[in-house]
Design a protein around this motif. Structure first.
Motif, short mmCIF file in Angstrom:
data_model
loop_
_atom_site.label_atom_id
_atom_site.label_comp_id
_atom_site.label_asym_id
_atom_site.label_seq_id
_atom_site.Cartn_x
_atom_site.Cartn_y
_atom_site.Cartn_z
N LEU A 189 0.83 -1.20 0.00
CA LEU A 189 0.00 0.00 0.00
C LEU A 189 0.87 1.25 0.00
O LEU A 189 0.56 2.23 -0.69
N VAL A 190 1.94 1.24 0.79
CA VAL A 190 2.84 2.39 0.86
C VAL A 190 3.43 2.69 -0.51
O VAL A 190 3.45 3.84 -0.96
N ILE A 191 3.90 1.64 -1.19
CA ILE A 191 4.50 1.83 -2.51
C ILE A 191 3.46 2.31 -3.52
O ILE A 191 3.74 3.19 -4.35
N SER A 192 2.25 1.77 -3.46
CA SER A 192 1.20 2.19 -4.40
C SER A 192 0.87 3.67 -4.21
O SER A 192 0.69 4.41 -5.20
N MET A 193 0.78 4.11 -2.96
CA MET A 193 0.50 5.53 -2.69
C MET A 193 1.66 6.41 -3.13
O MET A 193 1.46 7.49 -3.69
N PHE A 194 2.87 5.94 -2.85
CA PHE A 194 4.06 6.68 -3.29
C PHE A 194 4.04 6.85 -4.80
O PHE A 194 4.30 7.94 -5.33
N ASN A 195 3.72 5.77 -5.52
CA ASN A 195 3.71 5.83 -6.97
C ASN A 195 2.61 6.75 -7.51
O ASN A 195 2.80 7.42 -8.54
N ASN A 196 1.46 6.77 -6.83
CA ASN A 196 0.40 7.69 -7.25
C ASN A 196 0.87 9.13 -7.18
O ASN A 196 0.67 9.92 -8.11
N LEU A 197 1.49 9.48 -6.05
CA LEU A 197 1.99 10.84 -5.87
C LEU A 197 3.13 11.15 -6.83
O LEU A 197 3.22 12.26 -7.37
N LEU A 198 4.00 10.16 -7.03
CA LEU A 198 5.14 10.36 -7.93
C LEU A 198 4.64 10.58 -9.36
O LEU A 198 5.11 11.50 -10.06
N ALA A 199 3.69 9.77 -9.82
CA ALA A 199 3.14 9.93 -11.16
C ALA A 199 2.45 11.27 -11.32
O ALA A 199 2.58 11.93 -12.36
N PHE A 262 -1.45 -6.66 -16.94
CA PHE A 262 -2.17 -5.40 -17.10
C PHE A 262 -1.34 -4.24 -16.57
O PHE A 262 -1.29 -3.16 -17.18
N VAL A 263 -0.68 -4.45 -15.43
CA VAL A 263 0.16 -3.41 -14.82
C VAL A 263 1.32 -3.05 -15.75
O VAL A 263 1.60 -1.87 -15.98
N LEU A 264 1.98 -4.06 -16.29
CA LEU A 264 3.12 -3.82 -17.17
C LEU A 264 2.69 -3.07 -18.43
O LEU A 264 3.40 -2.18 -18.92
N LYS A 265 1.53 -3.39 -18.94
CA LYS A 265 1.00 -2.70 -20.12
C LYS A 265 0.73 -1.23 -19.80
O LYS A 265 1.05 -0.34 -20.61
N SER A 266 0.16 -0.97 -18.63
CA SER A 266 -0.13 0.41 -18.22
C SER A 266 1.15 1.21 -18.02
O SER A 266 1.24 2.38 -18.40
N LEU A 267 2.16 0.56 -17.40
CA LEU A 267 3.43 1.23 -17.18
C LEU A 267 4.12 1.58 -18.49
O LEU A 267 4.77 2.63 -18.61
N LYS A 268 3.98 0.71 -19.48
CA LYS A 268 4.57 0.95 -20.79
C LYS A 268 3.96 2.18 -21.44
O LYS A 268 4.65 3.01 -22.05
N VAL A 269 2.63 2.34 -21.28
CA VAL A 269 1.94 3.51 -21.83
C VAL A 269 2.42 4.78 -21.15
O VAL A 269 2.69 5.79 -21.81
N PHE A 270 2.56 4.73 -19.82
CA PHE A 270 2.98 5.91 -19.06
C PHE A 270 4.44 6.26 -19.37
O PHE A 270 4.79 7.45 -19.40
N LYS A 276 -1.28 14.42 -17.64
CA LYS A 276 -2.24 14.41 -16.53
C LYS A 276 -3.63 13.97 -16.98
O LYS A 276 -4.35 13.31 -16.22
N GLN A 277 -4.00 14.30 -18.20
CA GLN A 277 -5.36 14.01 -18.66
C GLN A 277 -5.52 12.62 -19.26
O GLN A 277 -6.59 12.02 -19.15
N THR A 278 -4.47 12.10 -19.88
CA THR A 278 -4.62 10.84 -20.62
C THR A 278 -3.95 9.64 -19.98
O THR A 278 -4.57 8.57 -19.85
N THR A 279 -2.69 9.78 -19.55
CA THR A 279 -1.97 8.60 -19.04
C THR A 279 -1.91 8.52 -17.52
O THR A 279 -1.78 7.43 -16.97
N ILE A 282 -4.47 6.24 -16.00
CA ILE A 282 -4.14 4.82 -16.17
C ILE A 282 -3.29 4.34 -15.00
O ILE A 282 -3.52 3.26 -14.44
N ILE A 283 -2.30 5.15 -14.61
CA ILE A 283 -1.47 4.82 -13.45
C ILE A 283 -2.30 4.80 -12.18
O ILE A 283 -2.15 3.93 -11.32
N LEU A 284 -3.20 5.78 -12.06
CA LEU A 284 -4.07 5.85 -10.88
C LEU A 284 -4.91 4.59 -10.75
O LEU A 284 -5.05 4.03 -9.66
#
Length: 304
Positions: A189-199, A262-270, A276-279, A282-284
């Motif tokens: 959970l900590v890493i997921s929240m960190f990644n949300n803020l980082l993205a 699915f996660v790897l596919k989303s990360l590739k897009v990002f 902020k509007q399109t990719t 997806i990370i969120l």
């Protein structure tokens, strides 16, 4: 002329109350971990704590919008992006909603400490400080390179830890005794929240610089920040295997590995485009998948 009242839609955006349910999944993880590692007992204190988290969540989001509006140096952000300037909201009304939510969380927090101990109060106090000073002061946390880390730990770890403690509470217990195990259990959970803020900060870099925000992305640069996000996202799934091996999580959490393609596919897009509007959405969604499914799978495994 400023608007004195708030429509439901304006309150929805100002308070970001739609994100509050994610906190319920963090609490669920703490309760599930308590049951899996030794046995949990539901109590009124857990209900009170849930109300505290939701009311404080609303208060912090309103406060952040208010402070971002006050501190904005970019006129376009202040009048077009920020809801207060865009909808011409009354600052008196905004402050009223903020103080109401703060009073509720403070009163309930005082009650909870009276029913437990000062260590719960200490963790709660740290959480209150981080929430309020995230966007307030001469050097608000959201303008510093430690913002992602501190915020992720306060939400992902502290909430899990206190939930676990309240679910197993006896007067002779020491909360510190459980901190190491809960640190490992809450790490996804900590890493997921960190990644949300980082993205989010990756996408906002060009907007943040004129407003004086020097986040972690400012110092790393976008390419390194994106690579860090990719690494942590993959590590998060590998960590699930470690948790099961150490018997800190039930085997059901490994079902989350099915989401890895699915996660790897989303990360590739990002990685290809940070917008902020399109990719970013997806990370969120990708990180929210972990934040929702991990507690649910842990819960199912701990009770089955």
């Amino acid at each position: 002329m400023t608007k004195k009242g708030l429509t439901f839609k304006q309150f929805w955006e100002l308070s970001e109350v739609y994100t509050a349910p994610l906190n319920l999944f963090i609490i669920l993880l703490g309760i599930s971990a308590a049951h899996y590692l030794g046995g949990a007992t539901l109590s009124i204190n857990l209900t009170v704590f849930t109300c505290i988290i939701i009311s404080f969540h609303v208060a912090v989001n309103i406060f952040n919008h208010w402070q971002d509006y006050n501190n904005a140096q970019d006129e376009h952000y202040k009048t077009v992006t920020n809801i207060i300037g865009r909808d011409n909201l009354s600052l008196k009304t905004v402050k009223g909603y903020f103080y109401s939510a703060m009073i509720i969380s403070f009163v309930l927090g005082t009650y909870l400490v009276s029913q437990t101990n000062l260590f719960v109060g200490l963790l709660g106090g740290i959480g209150f400080y981080i929430g309020l000073f995230y966007s307030y002061g001469k050097y608000p946390l959201n303008s510093l390179p430690i913002a992602e880390t501190i915020t992720a730990i306060a939400s992902g770890f502290f909430i899990t830890l206190i939930s676990y403690y309240l679910a197993t509470y006896t007067e002779s217990q020491s909360l510190a005794h459980f901190m190491t195990k809960l640190a490992g259990i809450s790490l996804p959970l900590v890493i997921s929240m960190f990644n949300n803020l980082l993205a989010n900060n990756i996408c906002d870099l060009e907007e943040d610089i004129p407003n004086g925000r020097k986040t972690l992305v400012y110092y790393l640069g976008k390419p390194r920040a994106v690579n860090l996000l990719l690494f942590l996202s993959v590590f998060n799934y590998l960590w699930l295997v470690v948790l099961v091996f150490l018997q800190l999580a039930p085997v059901t959490v490994l079902l989350l590995l099915l989401a890895l393609p699915f996660v790897l596919k989303s990360l590739k897009v990002f990685k290809h485009k940070q917008d902020k509007q399109t990719t970013f959405p997806i990370i969120l969604k990708t990180m929210s998948l972990t934040m929702v499914l991990y507690p649910i799978l842990y819960f199912l495994g701990s009770y089955l």
